[in-house]
Design a protein around this motif. Structure first.
Motif, short mmCIF file in Angstrom:
data_model
loop_
_atom_site.label_atom_id
_atom_site.label_comp_id
_atom_site.label_asym_id
_atom_site.label_seq_id
_atom_site.Cartn_x
_atom_site.Cartn_y
_atom_site.Cartn_z
N TYR A 299 0.83 -1.21 0.00
CA TYR A 299 0.00 0.00 0.00
C TYR A 299 0.86 1.26 0.00
CZ TYR A 299 0.82 0.24 5.11
OH TYR A 299 1.38 0.30 6.35
N GLN A 300 0.33 2.30 -0.58
CA GLN A 300 0.96 3.61 -0.59
C GLN A 300 0.91 4.18 0.83
OE1 GLN A 300 0.42 6.14 -4.16
NE2 GLN A 300 -0.69 7.48 -2.77
N ASP A 301 2.03 4.70 1.31
CA ASP A 301 2.12 5.11 2.70
C ASP A 301 1.53 6.51 2.90
OD1 ASP A 301 2.68 5.13 5.36
OD2 ASP A 301 4.83 5.53 5.14
N ASP A 302 0.21 6.58 2.82
CA ASP A 302 -0.52 7.82 3.07
C ASP A 302 -1.97 7.46 3.35
OD1 ASP A 302 -1.60 7.19 0.58
OD2 ASP A 302 -0.87 8.98 -0.44
N SER A 303 -2.84 8.44 3.38
CA SER A 303 -4.24 8.17 3.74
C SER A 303 -4.94 7.29 2.72
CB SER A 303 -5.01 9.49 3.92
OG SER A 303 -4.91 10.30 2.78
N TYR A 304 -4.55 7.37 1.45
CA TYR A 304 -5.12 6.48 0.43
C TYR A 304 -4.75 5.03 0.73
CZ TYR A 304 -4.78 3.87 -4.01
OH TYR A 304 -4.82 2.91 -4.99
N GLY A 305 -3.47 4.78 0.89
CA GLY A 305 -3.03 3.42 1.15
C GLY A 305 -3.60 2.86 2.43
N ARG A 306 -3.66 3.70 3.47
CA ARG A 306 -4.19 3.22 4.74
C ARG A 306 -5.70 2.97 4.67
NH1 ARG A 306 0.05 6.59 6.36
NH2 ARG A 306 -1.25 8.46 6.44
N ALA A 307 -6.40 3.71 3.81
CA ALA A 307 -7.83 3.42 3.61
C ALA A 307 -8.01 2.04 3.00
CB ALA A 307 -8.46 4.49 2.72
N GLY A 308 -7.17 1.71 2.01
CA GLY A 308 -7.23 0.38 1.41
C GLY A 308 -6.81 -0.70 2.38
N LEU A 309 -5.80 -0.41 3.20
CA LEU A 309 -5.35 -1.36 4.21
C LEU A 309 -6.47 -1.66 5.20
CD1 LEU A 309 -3.13 -2.96 5.74
CD2 LEU A 309 -2.49 -0.80 6.84
N ALA A 310 -7.17 -0.61 5.65
CA ALA A 310 -8.28 -0.80 6.58
C ALA A 310 -9.38 -1.64 5.95
CB ALA A 310 -8.83 0.55 7.03
N GLY A 311 -9.66 -1.38 4.65
CA GLY A 311 -10.68 -2.15 3.95
C GLY A 311 -10.30 -3.61 3.82
N LEU A 312 -9.03 -3.88 3.51
CA LEU A 312 -8.59 -5.27 3.37
C LEU A 312 -8.63 -5.99 4.71
CD1 LEU A 312 -7.53 -7.48 1.50
CD2 LEU A 312 -5.20 -6.69 2.02
N ARG A 313 -8.18 -5.33 5.77
CA ARG A 313 -8.24 -5.96 7.10
C ARG A 313 -9.68 -6.29 7.47
NH1 ARG A 313 -3.70 -6.02 10.07
NH2 ARG A 313 -2.01 -4.54 9.63
N ARG A 314 -10.57 -5.37 7.19
CA ARG A 314 -11.99 -5.59 7.50
C ARG A 314 -12.54 -6.78 6.72
NH1 ARG A 314 -16.66 -0.93 7.44
NH2 ARG A 314 -18.42 -2.26 6.92
N ALA A 315 -12.19 -6.87 5.43
CA ALA A 315 -12.68 -7.97 4.60
C ALA A 315 -12.10 -9.31 5.06
CB ALA A 315 -12.32 -7.72 3.13
N LEU A 316 -10.81 -9.32 5.41
CA LEU A 316 -10.19 -10.56 5.90
C LEU A 316 -10.80 -10.98 7.23
CD1 LEU A 316 -6.46 -9.81 5.00
CD2 LEU A 316 -7.91 -11.58 3.97
N ASP A 317 -11.06 -10.02 8.11
CA ASP A 317 -11.69 -10.35 9.40
C ASP A 317 -13.05 -11.01 9.19
OD1 ASP A 317 -9.57 -9.30 10.80
OD2 ASP A 317 -10.55 -7.39 11.27
#
Length: 392
Positions: free
Chosen positions: A181-199
């Motif tokens: 992920y890109q190390d900014d708010s865009y990348g972290r938004a995608g990271l949060a979405g992926l964590r949520r989907a994996l959970d």
């Protein structure tokens, strides 16, 4: 209730409500639609994300040209002022202030990116200027209570990453999933979405790596990912660093399934990758831009040919076209002399808006028009095509 183009009588009413002298115009310009309805865009028109900004601008201009060729909105033309922010938040803020203060735009439309939108949207909120169809699926822009001037077209990053995890697990049986992920708010938004989907699937995130925005510094990230040997890697980034990582992974014989979300810039990614792109997946939030069986796509293709005959259809410019069609529909719905607040309320209270096979629906607590997520893949000829499911 939806309204068609205003009648001649309505146009006279509209014009009668415009200020009679320059002093009054200065005090009321921020509240009413001017004779030429001017929209503003701050987007990456240069730099590593330039394909996204220029694509959105192309789509918006094509839609506006189509509307203007048909007589405009009650005889009033739509125009666009685009400024380059190079995908940098500070420039996006400066551009937004200039668009509002100098150009007195009716609304901002087609901004590109999460970090730029996070910085610039509050400027529009303070000025009570609508912020329409940003090219980002970040969740904070879907908070109606905090972002009352925002109207989104596309599905969110949470919805894209949920579809990615569903397809990886159900179609391919993959459970070891990593992320770049890109190390900014865009990348972290995608990271949060992926964590949520994996959970939601009871799965861990097995590998995590990032890179700095507006760079292609991904070598260290690649080595970190390879160490954990994920079966799939979800990329939340722009096309140049995504392509660089995938090319190097191929050279190192590291071959997970690579999946990108829509912001990556699909056409640019496929071109950058060439033969290394085979089997790379990308989720989309608009229909396939070559599918002329969909009415709005056929209209988009015709508008693109008319305004930019040498341009190739693409996902980004199609999204820009849909954004342009939405603001035109909002002006029609709001009626003559509509204030910015009335324009926003017209969209919120409208019945489902069918642009021709692509439906947008809003509500008082819902500022996102579409929930659709589509899947595409790069084939053996380097072409992007629709995919019903993932295959190895």
């Amino acid at each position: 209730m939806r309204r068609s183009l205003v009648s001649a009588a309505a146009i006279l009413v509209w014009l009668s409500r415009l200020p009679a002298d320059a002093e009054e115009a200065g005090s009321q310009a921020s509240a009413t639609v001017p004779v030429d309805v001017v929209f503003g865009q701050s987007a990456a028109l240069s730099g590593p994300a330039s394909e996204l900004g220029t694509g959105m601008r192309l789509g918006l201009e094509s839609a506006f040209a189509e509307v203007n060729a048909a007589g405009g909105i009650g005889g009033h033309r739509l125009s666009l002022v685009s400024l380059d922010d190079m995908y940098e938040p500070e420039a996006a803020v400066a551009n937004t202030r200039e668009l509002i203060g100098k150009h007195d735009v009716y609304a901002l439309v087609g901004a590109v990116g999460t970090p730029t939108s996070r910085a610039a949207q509050p400027v529009t909120s303070d000025a009570a200027v609508p912020y329409i169809a940003p090219f980002t699926g970040a969740e904070f822009l879907r908070d109606v209570a905090e972002r009352s001037n925002v109207v989104n077209v596309r599905a969110s990053y949470f919805q894209e990453t949920a579809e990615i995890v569903a397809r990886l697990t159900e179609d391919l049986g993959i459970e070891k999933i990593g992320i770049l992920y890109q190390d900014d708010s865009y990348g972290r938004a995608g990271l949060a979405g992926l964590r949520r989907a994996l959970d939601a699937h009871g799965l861990p995130l097995v590998a995590e790596a990032n890179y700095p925005r507006n760079t292609e510094i991904v070598k260290g990230a690649l080595l970190d990912l390879r160490r954990y040997d994920p079966e799939a890697v979800v990329i939340i980034g722009a096309y140049k660093p995504a392509a660089t990582l995938i090319r190097w992974a191929r050279r190192l014989d590291f071959r997970p399934v690579f999946v990108n979300i829509s912001f990556v810039g699909t056409s640019a990614l496929a071109e950058e990758l060439g033969a290394d792109g085979v089997g790379v997946y990308i989720t989309q939030v608009v229909p396939f831009p070559l599918d002329s069986d969909i009415a709005v796509v056929e209209r988009y293709q015709a508008a693109l040919r008319a305004s930019a005959p040498d341009a190739e259809p693409g996902f980004v410019s199609l999204e820009g076209y849909l954004a342009g069609r939405l603001v035109a529909e909002g002006l029609r719905l709001a009626g003559p002399g509509a204030s910015r607040a009335e324009f926003l309320e017209a969209l919120r209270s409208a019945p489902p808006i069918d642009l021709g096979g692509f439906e947008l629906e809003y509500g008082e607590e819902d500022n996102q028009g579409s929930d659709r997520v589509y899947l595409t893949v790069i084939d053996g000829n380097g072409e992007v095509r629709p995919a019903q499911r993932m295959v190895r």
